[in-house]
Write a protein that holds these residues in place. Structure first.
Motif, PDB file in Angstrom:
ATOM      1  N   ASP A 248     -13.382 -16.544  75.896  1.00  0.00           N
ATOM      2  CA  ASP A 248     -14.215 -15.793  76.838  1.00  0.00           C
ATOM      3  C   ASP A 248     -15.612 -16.389  76.988  1.00  0.00           C
ATOM      4  N   SER A 249     -15.805 -17.601  76.482  1.00  0.00           N
ATOM      5  CA  SER A 249     -17.084 -18.287  76.669  1.00  0.00           C
ATOM      6  C   SER A 249     -17.143 -18.901  78.058  1.00  0.00           C
ATOM      7  N   LEU A 250     -18.332 -19.283  78.490  1.00  0.00           N
ATOM      8  CA  LEU A 250     -18.472 -19.949  79.792  1.00  0.00           C
ATOM      9  C   LEU A 250     -17.689 -21.244  79.795  1.00  0.00           C
ATOM     10  N   THR A 251     -17.743 -21.987  78.689  1.00  0.00           N
ATOM     11  CA  THR A 251     -17.000 -23.253  78.595  1.00  0.00           C
ATOM     12  C   THR A 251     -15.503 -23.019  78.735  1.00  0.00           C
ATOM     13  N   GLY A 252     -14.977 -22.031  78.013  1.00  0.00           N
ATOM     14  CA  GLY A 252     -13.555 -21.742  78.067  1.00  0.00           C
ATOM     15  C   GLY A 252     -13.098 -21.306  79.443  1.00  0.00           C
ATOM     16  N   ARG A 253     -13.871 -20.453  80.083  1.00  0.00           N
ATOM     17  CA  ARG A 253     -13.511 -19.978  81.426  1.00  0.00           C
ATOM     18  C   ARG A 253     -13.639 -21.095  82.455  1.00  0.00           C
ATOM     19  N   LEU A 254     -14.701 -21.896  82.360  1.00  0.00           N
ATOM     20  CA  LEU A 254     -14.913 -22.982  83.316  1.00  0.00           C
ATOM     21  C   LEU A 254     -13.801 -24.023  83.205  1.00  0.00           C
ATOM     22  N   ALA A 255     -13.363 -24.292  81.982  1.00  0.00           N
ATOM     23  CA  ALA A 255     -12.252 -25.227  81.793  1.00  0.00           C
ATOM     24  C   ALA A 255     -11.001 -24.728  82.511  1.00  0.00           C
ATOM     25  N   CYS A 256     -10.769 -23.414  82.478  1.00  0.00           N
ATOM     26  CA  CYS A 256      -9.606 -22.825  83.159  1.00  0.00           C
ATOM     27  C   CYS A 256      -9.733 -22.968  84.676  1.00  0.00           C
TER      28      CYS A 256
END
Length: 478
Positions: free
Chosen positions: A419-427
């Motif tokens: 649920d981090s910005l990095t994790g969501r942006l990667a998706c």
């Protein structure tokens, strides 16, 4: 020509880099680049037992499998393995399969399943043709497609194939999108006066397909759910917006290049219908609670796929007389179409193999990682947040390898938080646009197109537009 030179450059620079690393003692062994498999530990050294620290030897002797793993501070584990009179030292994991392993997996894990999908859906498409359903669909879409593909004759069968491809992508039906797309390219090739050079219609279709407009990114939702995201579907709207921007960029640039008139009532109506449909769908999704969203997104694509097959078979049964007029029946027609799918899959294999092997070498050589780190560092100097640059590996690898970028996406969620910005942006990066080089190799390779003209340039521009849009949208939403 551009793709050919790019392919050669990947090999030349990657091999040169590997040889340089070996002779400068940066690599102990390059066997993993040839024979290794993804996620295998990499051999970095080998010592005689007498030269190994005593505490390591004693720990190895105590273990049942004669191995010792020491956790590293930088998340890189070091593995010591006893081998006769020596101790082999492994550190880090291999980024992708080696050359020979990639060649094998390209056939077993990619082409054989793809051929099976092609056989199934090409068989169903043959039913569409003989029953007259494709002709009806082409007539319905003729006004809109005449604006987008002015070089196509009225009611051409390729219109229905392209529609089915766009619809499959839109609904997250990846297994159906490729067979429909390949059939569309084959149909467009019949109108192509220069069989070795991509036509305007083929370029427009390829670029719109590459934009990957998707309403239900089912696979992304599934991966996020598997990583225990608080709301697995919260990236759906950013994914839709990003892919929509990519689609508009693709259409506008190709239209300008092909001198298609953009400002018209027909274009405005089509654009309004698309936007209205997407907005309405988003509002419908947002009206659901978390459980309802999860159930809807997990079942929606599967139900639609079954309904498509149901419609094709029912329509064919109702118009069975048309099959009799051509001295055949529904099942034999399906078999004939499936056989054509097998032939198409066979022609695709060499093109997919060549591109995937080049990508394997590029990743395992270490060049990709250097370029990725350089770009991340460069952007960090311009004030781009580290949370954003940490996800760039997915964006950079996406045009080359879907499975590779998917691996980076999962790693980003696990390393930085789902649920981090990095994790969501990667998706969002993973859901946006297509695997550019693979798609070009497969789609143009299937019909032996050598000169792809400006297709690659536009598709890379779409990739860039999707990356920029994803960053902006993710920053606003999360």
């Amino acid at each position: 020509m551009v793709l050919s030179r790019f392919w050669i450059f990947i090999f030349i620079f990657s091999i040169g880099f590997v040889i340089f690393d070996l002779f400068s003692n940066q690599q102990y062994s390059i066997d993993f680049i040839i024979n290794g498999k993804k996620d295998d530990p990499i051999l970095v050294a080998e010592h005689f037992k007498k030269d190994t620290p005593e505490y390591i030897l004693s720990e190895i002797e105590k273990s049942e499998n004669k191995e010792l793993t020491i956790k590293g501070k930088d998340s890189v584990d070091t593995l010591y393995v006893a081998n006769n009179n020596t101790i082999k030292v492994y550190a880090g994991k291999q980024k992708s399969d080696g050359l020979l392993a990639t060649a094998k997996s390209s056939l077993i894990d990619l082409i054989i399943p793809l051929i099976a999908y092609l056989a199934l859906f090409c068989g169903l498409m043959e039913l569409l043709i003989i029953s007259g359903a494709s002709e009806k669909l082409a007539q319905f879409l003729n006004p809109a497609f005449r604006k987008i593909f002015p070089s196509l004759p009225s009611n051409h069968p390729s219109m229905s194939y392209m529609t089915l491809n766009f619809a499959a992508n839109l609904l997250g039906l990846d297994s159906a999108a490729t067979p429909f797309g390949l059939k569309a390219m084959e149909s467009l090739q019949e109108l192509n006066t220069d069989k070795s050079k991509a036509s305007d219609a083929q370029i427009m279709f390829m670029c719109l397909h590459a934009a990957g407009l998707t309403l239900i990114p089912t696979s992304i939702i599934g991966y996020r759910a598997a990583e225990n995201a608080s709301n697995p579907a919260d990236v759906v709207l950013p994914c839709i917006i990003t892919s929509l921007v990519g689609t508009l960029v693709a259409f506008i640039f190709v239209a300008i290049k092909q001198r298609i008139r953009l400002i018209s009532i027909g274009f405005f109506v089509i654009f309004s219908i698309i936007i209205g449909g997407i907005v309405g769908f988003i509002l419908f999704i947002n009206s659901m609670n978390l459980i309802e969203k999860n159930v809807f997104t997990s079942n929606f694509s599967g139900v639609l796929l079954l309904l498509i097959i149901f419609f094709i078979l029912v329509y064919a049964f109702i118009h069975e007389k048309k099959f009799t007029e051509q001295n055949t029946n529904i099942f034999d027609t399906f078999v004939r179409g499936a056989n054509n799918g097998l032939k198409t899959g066979k022609s695709i294999f060499p093109y997919a193999l060549g591109m995937l092997v080049a990508i394997s070498l590029f990743r395992n050589s270490g060049l990709f990682e250097i370029i990725s780190n350089f770009i991340s560092t460069l952007f960090s100097h311009f004030g781009v947040a580290k949370e954003i640059t940490d996800s760039f590996s997915v964006a950079l690898l996406r045009p080359f390898s879907s499975s590779g970028s998917r691996g980076f996406m999962i790693d980003s969620m696990r390393t930085y938080g789902v649920d981090s910005l990095t994790g969501r942006l990667a998706c969002i990066f993973q859901s946006s646009a297509e695997t550019t080089f693979y798609v070009i190799a497969v789609y143009f390779g299937a019909i032996n197109i050598r000169n792809i003209r400006y297709t690659l340039g536009v598709m890379l521009l779409v990739d860039l537009a999707c990356v920029v849009t994803a960053i902006i949208i993710a920053s606003l939403f999360f």
